[in-house]
Scaffold this active site. Structure first.
Site, PDB file in Angstrom:
ATOM      1  N   LYS A 110     -63.770  -4.274  13.244  1.00  0.00           N
ATOM      2  CA  LYS A 110     -64.468  -4.969  12.251  1.00  0.00           C
ATOM      3  C   LYS A 110     -64.134  -6.297  11.445  1.00  0.00           C
ATOM      4  O   LYS A 110     -62.917  -6.294  11.423  1.00  0.00           O
ATOM      5  CB  LYS A 110     -64.681  -3.855  11.001  1.00  0.00           C
ATOM      6  CG  LYS A 110     -65.271  -4.394   9.744  1.00  0.00           C
ATOM      7  CD  LYS A 110     -65.318  -3.113   8.582  1.00  0.00           C
ATOM      8  CE  LYS A 110     -65.922  -3.632   7.311  1.00  0.00           C
ATOM      9  NZ  LYS A 110     -65.974  -2.516   6.345  1.00  0.00           N
ATOM     10  N   ARG A 124     -72.342  -5.752  -0.524  1.00  0.00           N
ATOM     11  CA  ARG A 124     -71.457  -5.864  -1.712  1.00  0.00           C
ATOM     12  C   ARG A 124     -72.233  -5.678  -2.915  1.00  0.00           C
ATOM     13  O   ARG A 124     -71.659  -4.978  -3.918  1.00  0.00           O
ATOM     14  CB  ARG A 124     -70.498  -7.175  -1.478  1.00  0.00           C
ATOM     15  CG  ARG A 124     -69.531  -6.691  -0.537  1.00  0.00           C
ATOM     16  CD  ARG A 124     -68.421  -7.786  -0.260  1.00  0.00           C
ATOM     17  NE  ARG A 124     -67.684  -7.402   0.912  1.00  0.00           N
ATOM     18  CZ  ARG A 124     -66.956  -8.395   1.571  1.00  0.00           C
ATOM     19  NH1 ARG A 124     -66.619  -9.523   1.034  1.00  0.00           N
ATOM     20  NH2 ARG A 124     -66.358  -8.067   2.890  1.00  0.00           N
ATOM     21  N   LYS A 148     -60.937 -10.148   2.586  1.00  0.00           N
ATOM     22  CA  LYS A 148     -60.282  -9.182   3.129  1.00  0.00           C
ATOM     23  C   LYS A 148     -59.802  -9.232   4.554  1.00  0.00           C
ATOM     24  O   LYS A 148     -59.685  -8.673   5.612  1.00  0.00           O
ATOM     25  CB  LYS A 148     -61.680  -8.012   3.502  1.00  0.00           C
ATOM     26  CG  LYS A 148     -62.317  -7.434   2.232  1.00  0.00           C
ATOM     27  CD  LYS A 148     -63.258  -6.249   2.338  1.00  0.00           C
ATOM     28  CE  LYS A 148     -63.591  -5.904   1.103  1.00  0.00           C
ATOM     29  NZ  LYS A 148     -64.550  -4.561   1.204  1.00  0.00           N
ATOM     30  N   LYS A 207     -68.826  -4.524  14.267  1.00  0.00           N
ATOM     31  CA  LYS A 207     -69.390  -4.936  13.044  1.00  0.00           C
ATOM     32  C   LYS A 207     -68.779  -6.165  12.708  1.00  0.00           C
ATOM     33  O   LYS A 207     -67.809  -6.597  12.473  1.00  0.00           O
ATOM     34  CB  LYS A 207     -69.163  -3.804  11.903  1.00  0.00           C
ATOM     35  CG  LYS A 207     -69.607  -4.008  10.657  1.00  0.00           C
ATOM     36  CD  LYS A 207     -69.225  -3.057   9.755  1.00  0.00           C
ATOM     37  CE  LYS A 207     -69.647  -3.299   8.254  1.00  0.00           C
ATOM     38  NZ  LYS A 207     -69.153  -2.470   7.324  1.00  0.00           N
ATOM     39  N   SER A 216     -75.878  -5.801   6.399  1.00  0.00           N
ATOM     40  CA  SER A 216     -76.798  -6.556   5.289  1.00  0.00           C
ATOM     41  C   SER A 216     -77.314  -7.710   5.493  1.00  0.00           C
ATOM     42  O   SER A 216     -78.338  -7.886   5.087  1.00  0.00           O
ATOM     43  CB  SER A 216     -76.064  -6.181   3.987  1.00  0.00           C
ATOM     44  OG  SER A 216     -74.877  -6.593   4.127  1.00  0.00           O
ATOM     45  N   TYR A 262     -80.382  -1.062   8.596  1.00  0.00           N
ATOM     46  CA  TYR A 262     -81.480  -0.632   7.351  1.00  0.00           C
ATOM     47  C   TYR A 262     -83.087  -0.479   7.831  1.00  0.00           C
ATOM     48  O   TYR A 262     -83.859  -0.207   7.029  1.00  0.00           O
ATOM     49  CB  TYR A 262     -81.057  -1.689   6.275  1.00  0.00           C
ATOM     50  CG  TYR A 262     -79.774  -1.786   5.868  1.00  0.00           C
ATOM     51  CD1 TYR A 262     -79.055  -0.678   5.113  1.00  0.00           C
ATOM     52  CD2 TYR A 262     -78.710  -2.629   6.481  1.00  0.00           C
ATOM     53  CE1 TYR A 262     -77.721  -0.661   4.823  1.00  0.00           C
ATOM     54  CE2 TYR A 262     -77.308  -2.774   6.074  1.00  0.00           C
ATOM     55  CZ  TYR A 262     -76.941  -1.781   5.446  1.00  0.00           C
ATOM     56  OH  TYR A 262     -75.711  -1.697   5.041  1.00  0.00           O
TER      57      TYR A 262
HETATM   58  N1  LIG Z   1     -65.770  -0.687   3.296  1.00  0.00           N
HETATM   59  C1  LIG Z   1     -66.611  -1.279   3.098  1.00  0.00           C
HETATM   60  C2  LIG Z   1     -67.819  -1.750   3.861  1.00  0.00           C
HETATM   61  N2  LIG Z   1     -68.598  -0.559   4.567  1.00  0.00           N
HETATM   62  C3  LIG Z   1     -69.745  -1.282   5.126  1.00  0.00           C
HETATM   63  C4  LIG Z   1     -69.655  -2.524   4.718  1.00  0.00           C
HETATM   64  C5  LIG Z   1     -70.757  -3.690   5.120  1.00  0.00           C
HETATM   65  C6  LIG Z   1     -72.263  -3.254   5.714  1.00  0.00           C
HETATM   66  C7  LIG Z   1     -73.193  -4.139   5.628  1.00  0.00           C
HETATM   67  O1  LIG Z   1     -73.033  -5.351   5.161  1.00  0.00           O
HETATM   68  O2  LIG Z   1     -74.444  -3.745   5.733  1.00  0.00           O
HETATM   69  C8  LIG Z   1     -68.648  -2.718   4.042  1.00  0.00           C
HETATM   70  C9  LIG Z   1     -68.225  -4.091   3.249  1.00  0.00           C
HETATM   71  C10 LIG Z   1     -67.060  -4.649   3.354  1.00  0.00           C
HETATM   72  O3  LIG Z   1     -66.269  -4.537   4.380  1.00  0.00           O
HETATM   73  O4  LIG Z   1     -66.981  -5.545   2.482  1.00  0.00           O
END
Ligand SMILES: NCc1[nH]cc(CCC(=O)O)c1CC(=O)O
Length: 334
Positions: free
Chosen positions: A204, A214, A227, A258, A284, A323
């Site tokens: 990730k 978010r 992060k 991801k 997203s 989605y």
């Molecule tokens: N643990 C948080 C989490 N779980 C899934 C997503 C992102 C999913 C998306 O953007 O569709 C995130 C965001 C992040 O790490 O800030």
């Protein structure tokens, strides 16, 4: 051993011969996208019979529990095998110790239980990370500005067990702490949840493509800093392979890359190297780009949606969190 394709010199070989008609193209198609490949992420919120559209994700809404159950039935009717639940939390529900994360009756666990009893055949995936419950928006516990690893893992294990007890079929750790997969697997075995699967968000990345998510979970305002001390540097690929190897050796059943489309090279390498069930999350921001350009008439949204998902199959993915899932399923079923 890689194949060595043999082609006679032109004109004996004319590669266009097999592209001439739809029937011929269908016969030689190397990959296929099916509803079985889809995991549908849904956002849930407190309340009753209500839905709040997410402006940066056209077509996606946060749903109250009762509406989430309706969505789950829709998924089942469309043949979508799994939904993934993400809770929206108000600032007032967020604390420094993140205790709501492992409360048996927090929103996510109530929704899981409700869907499990209404649609038992649907697989339910849950998200393990502290960000919806954390006052500072991080996935881990923060002490003096540092995201502390081991204390976070203890919290994530409690969260995992609460989700398993609520009826989750697939636990999705998206936190990127070290050692969490082994700790979760051990705890699940010890507590009688030996059949609960772990789909690890192994590779990730610290990505700007998560922006609309978010907004959707109410974390945009909360997040202090970034992060990057736990999510991966987009410059790295070898590290992704080490993370996947590590998670599989700790007991992950499935692994994820991801974001999706910008990281297809990672998907392919992970699948080739390990052969494990491999998933990508079309996140997203990817969704927002496709629907945003579509709304402007700059691309054919439906065609780009289908092409983007086929790309994941071509890259070796067994499935995709997207989605678009219900829309794609409707098209594939038509
Ligand atoms: N643990 C948080 C989490 N779980 C899934 C997503 C992102 C999913 C998306 O953007 O569709 C995130 C965001 C992040 O790490 O800030």
């Amino acid at each position: 051993m890689p194949l060595t394709p043999i082609t006679a010199p032109f004109p004996a070989t004319r590669l266009r011969r097999l592209r001439r008609t739809a029937a011929l193209r269908g016969l030689v198609a190397e990959n296929v996208l099916s509803v079985n490949d889809l995991i549908w992420p849904i956002f849930v919120m407190e309340g009753e019979n209500d839905a709040h559209p997410i402006p940066s994700m056209p077509g996606v809404s946060r749903l109250t529990l009762d509406r989430a159950v309706v969505a789950a039935k829709e998924a089942r009717d469309l043949g979508i095998p799994a939904v993934c639940i993400f809770p929206y939390t108000q600032a007032s529900a967020r604390t420094e110790d993140c205790a709501l994360a492992w409360s048996p009756d927090n929103l996510s666990n109530r929704v899981t239980a409700a869907i499990k009893s209404a649609v038992p055949e649907l697989a339910i995936m849950t998200d393990v990370a502290l960000d919806p419950y954390n006052a500072n928006g991080h996935d881990g516990i923060v002490r003096d500005g540092v995201i502390v690893n081991d204390e976070t893992v203890d919290a994530l294990v409690k969260m995992t067990l609460a989700q398993a007890a609520a009826g989750a079929d697939i636990i999705g750790p998206s936190d990127m702490m070290d050692g969490r997969i082994g700790a979760m697997r051990h705890a699940l075995e010890a507590d009688g949840f030996q059949d609960v699967a772990i789909l690890s968000y192994s590779a990730k990345y610290a990505s700007a493509f998560y922006g609309p998510f978010r907004d959707a979970v109410g974390a945009s305002g909360a997040l202090v800093g970034d992060k990057k001390t736990y999510q991966m540097n987009p410059a790295n690929a070898e590290e992704a392979l080490r993370l996947v190897a590590r998670d599989l050796s700790e007991g992950a059943d499935m692994v994820m890359v991801k974001p999706g489309l910008p990281y297809l090279d990672i998907c392919r390498r992970v699948k080739d190297q390990f052969g494990a069930p491999t998933y990508a999350y079309q996140v997203s921001g990817e969704y927002a780009m496709i629907t945003g350009a579509g709304a402007n008439g700059w691309i054919n949204e439906e065609q780009v949606m289908m092409e983007s998902l086929m790309a994941f199959k071509r890259a070796g993915c067994d499935g995709i969190l997207t989605y678009f899932a219900p829309r794609v399923a409707r098209l594939l079923n038509a």
